[in-house]
Design an enzyme around this catalytic site. Structure first.
Site, short mmCIF file in Angstrom:
data_model
loop_
_atom_site.label_atom_id
_atom_site.label_comp_id
_atom_site.label_asym_id
_atom_site.label_seq_id
_atom_site.Cartn_x
_atom_site.Cartn_y
_atom_site.Cartn_z
N GLY A 41 0.86 -1.20 0.00
CA GLY A 41 0.00 0.00 0.00
C GLY A 41 0.89 1.23 0.00
O GLY A 41 0.52 2.30 0.50
N ARG A 114 -11.23 6.15 6.31
CA ARG A 114 -12.57 6.65 6.66
C ARG A 114 -12.87 8.00 6.04
O ARG A 114 -11.97 8.78 5.74
CB ARG A 114 -12.64 6.86 8.19
CG ARG A 114 -12.84 5.62 8.97
CD ARG A 114 -13.40 5.96 10.34
NE ARG A 114 -12.42 6.48 11.28
CZ ARG A 114 -12.76 7.11 12.39
NH1 ARG A 114 -14.04 7.31 12.69
NH2 ARG A 114 -11.83 7.55 13.22
N ASP A 183 -1.95 5.84 18.70
CA ASP A 183 -2.69 6.15 19.93
C ASP A 183 -1.72 6.62 21.02
O ASP A 183 -2.01 7.55 21.78
CB ASP A 183 -3.47 4.91 20.41
CG ASP A 183 -4.44 4.42 19.35
OD1 ASP A 183 -5.10 5.26 18.72
OD2 ASP A 183 -4.51 3.19 19.13
N HIS A 210 -7.86 -0.63 18.88
CA HIS A 210 -7.66 0.60 18.11
C HIS A 210 -8.97 1.03 17.45
O HIS A 210 -9.11 0.99 16.23
CB HIS A 210 -6.55 0.43 17.06
CG HIS A 210 -6.36 1.65 16.23
ND1 HIS A 210 -5.82 2.82 16.73
CD2 HIS A 210 -6.67 1.92 14.94
CE1 HIS A 210 -5.82 3.74 15.79
NE2 HIS A 210 -6.33 3.22 14.68
N1 LIG Z 1 -3.58 1.72 12.57
C1 LIG Z 1 -3.73 3.02 12.58
O1 LIG Z 1 -3.49 3.69 13.57
C2 LIG Z 1 -4.16 3.73 11.31
C3 LIG Z 1 -3.98 5.10 11.21
C4 LIG Z 1 -4.36 5.74 10.03
C5 LIG Z 1 -4.93 5.00 8.98
N2 LIG Z 1 -5.09 3.67 9.13
C6 LIG Z 1 -5.66 2.85 8.03
O2 LIG Z 1 -4.66 2.66 7.03
C7 LIG Z 1 -5.31 2.37 5.78
C8 LIG Z 1 -4.70 3.19 4.66
O3 LIG Z 1 -4.94 4.55 4.85
P1 LIG Z 1 -4.43 5.64 3.78
O4 LIG Z 1 -4.82 6.96 4.30
O5 LIG Z 1 -3.01 5.37 3.43
O6 LIG Z 1 -5.35 5.25 2.52
P2 LIG Z 1 -5.06 5.57 0.96
O7 LIG Z 1 -6.32 5.29 0.24
O8 LIG Z 1 -4.44 6.90 0.82
O9 LIG Z 1 -3.96 4.49 0.58
C9 LIG Z 1 -4.24 3.13 0.58
C10 LIG Z 1 -3.38 2.48 -0.48
O10 LIG Z 1 -3.68 1.07 -0.44
C11 LIG Z 1 -3.61 0.63 -1.78
N3 LIG Z 1 -4.27 -0.65 -1.94
C12 LIG Z 1 -5.59 -0.92 -2.07
N4 LIG Z 1 -5.76 -2.24 -2.27
C13 LIG Z 1 -4.53 -2.81 -2.24
C14 LIG Z 1 -4.05 -4.13 -2.37
N5 LIG Z 1 -4.87 -5.16 -2.58
N6 LIG Z 1 -2.72 -4.32 -2.30
C15 LIG Z 1 -1.88 -3.30 -2.09
N7 LIG Z 1 -2.27 -2.03 -1.96
C16 LIG Z 1 -3.59 -1.78 -2.02
C17 LIG Z 1 -4.25 1.75 -2.59
O11 LIG Z 1 -3.90 1.66 -3.96
C18 LIG Z 1 -3.68 2.97 -1.91
O12 LIG Z 1 -2.48 3.40 -2.52
C19 LIG Z 1 -6.79 2.63 6.02
O13 LIG Z 1 -7.45 1.42 6.25
C20 LIG Z 1 -6.81 3.47 7.28
O14 LIG Z 1 -8.01 3.36 8.01
C21 LIG Z 1 -4.72 3.02 10.27
O1 LIG Z 2 -9.28 7.16 12.43
C1 LIG Z 2 -9.03 6.51 11.41
O2 LIG Z 2 -9.92 6.10 10.65
C2 LIG Z 2 -7.62 6.25 11.04
C3 LIG Z 2 -6.79 5.76 12.19
O3 LIG Z 2 -7.30 4.60 12.76
C4 LIG Z 2 -6.49 6.80 13.22
O4 LIG Z 2 -6.56 6.50 14.40
O5 LIG Z 2 -6.16 7.94 12.83
#
Ligand SMILES: NC(=O)c1ccc[n+]([C@@H]2O[C@H](COP(=O)([O-])OP(=O)(O)OC[C@H]3O[C@@H](n4cnc5c(N)ncnc54)[C@H](O)[C@@H]3O)[C@@H](O)[C@H]2O)c1
Ligand SMILES: O=C(O)C[C@H](O)C(=O)O
Length: 347
Positions: A41, A114, A183, A210
């Site tokens: 990703g 989200r 967090d 989370h």
């Molecule tokens: N754990 C945490 O604390 C936390 C914090 C922020 C965001 N997130 C999560 O991280 C994820 C990504 O967020 P983002 O803002 O980077 O989203 P984004 O849409 O900007 O990027 C996601 C990327 O994933 C790629 N993707 C989609 N399907 C794929 C696959 N099968 N294989 C490889 N890549 C693939 C997309 O092409 C894109 O480039 C979301 O689910 C978000 O909720 C988690």
């Molecule tokens: O809040 C989200 O959807 C992204 C992530 O889990 C966060 O905590 O920022």
């Protein structure tokens, strides 16, 4: 990542960067092993700055950037930075195996983020399938890698990963981590602001899961100590639990936290690499398989990291009545999210 070490690497010429033996000398008598890190990703909102931060990490020797589109450009861009690691971009499912082969650490920020009004669980329908297929490939191409799961809902995607690995016969509970570092990063920032203490000295464990109320910061254990009023602690707890939503609303439809998440993801991956390299006393909070804390099979708590991944899941320690109540309240929601992930992976 030690700033002095980074400066040393940066001051070396780019020709030295292509001769790892010279870089080894830069660490004096310390032997720094070769380590491959894959980001799945890598062209996304988190993936790009995370790729940048991992390129700056001197513990990484190979950086594989995988996505369904856009990684050649990201890899060409990041690859021009004169630090230790060799960078390669992989695009599309047919290149996933190559991206993963030989990886020591796989970081997964693949999936949709989200929009305002959504919960993390609303992402389940799309992200569960993405995580399942990526983990199937991990089981095939790098079954011994440490996996750092960022994709939401983490409370369900980690159990999905565990089930996929179990089915493939490769599950190692010591090597699967839900990344909850953001967090902790938020709790530290918010606490420092309220307690008026230097943020770089602050530590606050955050446990549970989370998502919303499953995020339980233990401000009673925060250091440096500050005598904050109960109302302040409640407000800090709520702000930490709603930190993700605060960013989602501020971005107004353009996604969720990316830059702070990339920072947090890089911090956690660095801790995993240090653990793998045998650095002692590396402790971070993470959502892992857990049997000593609650009846739930997964729980975020302080974890000691070592050469095999999780070396020890640490006890929660003394909690205030408010925190004990928070723990009781979060369990049913976290349980349901874990069960949802397990059910999905087995259907
Ligand atoms: N754990 C945490 O604390 C936390 C914090 C922020 C965001 N997130 C999560 O991280 C994820 C990504 O967020 P983002 O803002 O980077 O989203 P984004 O849409 O900007 O990027 C996601 C990327 O994933 C790629 N993707 C989609 N399907 C794929 C696959 N099968 N294989 C490889 N890549 C693939 C997309 O092409 C894109 O480039 C979301 O689910 C978000 O909720 C988690
Ligand atoms: O809040 C989200 O959807 C992204 C992530 O889990 C966060 O905590 O920022």
């Amino acid at each position: 990542m030690r700033a002095s070490m980074l400066r040393l690497i940066r001051s070396r010429s780019s020709s030295a960067a292509s001769r790892p033996h010279l870089l080894r000398r830069a660490y004096g008598s310390e032997s720094v092993p070769e380590r491959k890190v894959a980001v799945l990703g890598a062209a996304g909102g988190i993936g790009q700055p995370l790729a940048l931060l991992m390129k700056l990490n001197p513990l990484v020797s190979q950086l594989a950037l995988y996505d369904i589109a856009g990684t050649p450009g990201v890899a060409a861009d990041v690859g021009h930075i004169n630090t230790r690691s060799e960078v390669a971009g992989y695009v599309g499912e047919e290149q996933l195996g190559q991206a993963l082969e030989g990886s020591d650490v796989v970081i997964i920020p693949a999936g949709v983020p989200r929009k305002p009004g959504m919960t993390r669980d609303d992402l389940f329908n799309i992200n569960a399938g993405i995580v399942k297929s990526l983990c199937t490939a991990i089981a095939k191409y790098c079954p011994n890698a440490v996996v750092n799961m960022i994709s939401n809902p983490v409370n369900s995607t980690v159990p999905i990963a565990a089930e996929v690995f179990k089915k493939a016969g490769t599950y190692n509970e010591k090597k699967l981590f839900g990344v909850t570092t953001l967090d902790v990063v938020r709790a530290k920032t918010f606490y420092a602001g309220k307690a008026k203490v230097p943020v770089e000295e602050v530590n606050v464990p955050v446990v549970g899961g989370h998502a919303g109320i499953t995020i339980l910061p233990l401000f009673s254990q925060a250091v440096p100590k500050a005598n904050l009023a109960d109302e302040d602690i409640k407000a800090l707890t709520k702000r930490t639990q709603d930190g993700g939503t605060e960013v989602v609303e501020a971005k107004a439809g353009k996604g969720s936290a990316t830059l702070s998440m990339a920072y947090a993801g890089a911090l956690f991956a660095d801790a995993c690499l240090k653990g793998l390299n045998g650095v002692p006393d590396v402790v971070e909070c993470s959502f892992v398989q857990s049997s000593i804390i609650t009846e739930l099979p997964f729980f975020a708590s302080k974890v000691k990291l070592g050469k095999n991944g999780v070396e020890e899941v640490l006890e929660l320690g003394p909690m205030s009545d408010y925190e004990k109540q928070g723990l009781e309240i979060l369990i049913p929601e976290l349980k349901a999210s874990i069960e949802k992930g397990i059910k999905f992976a087995n259907q």
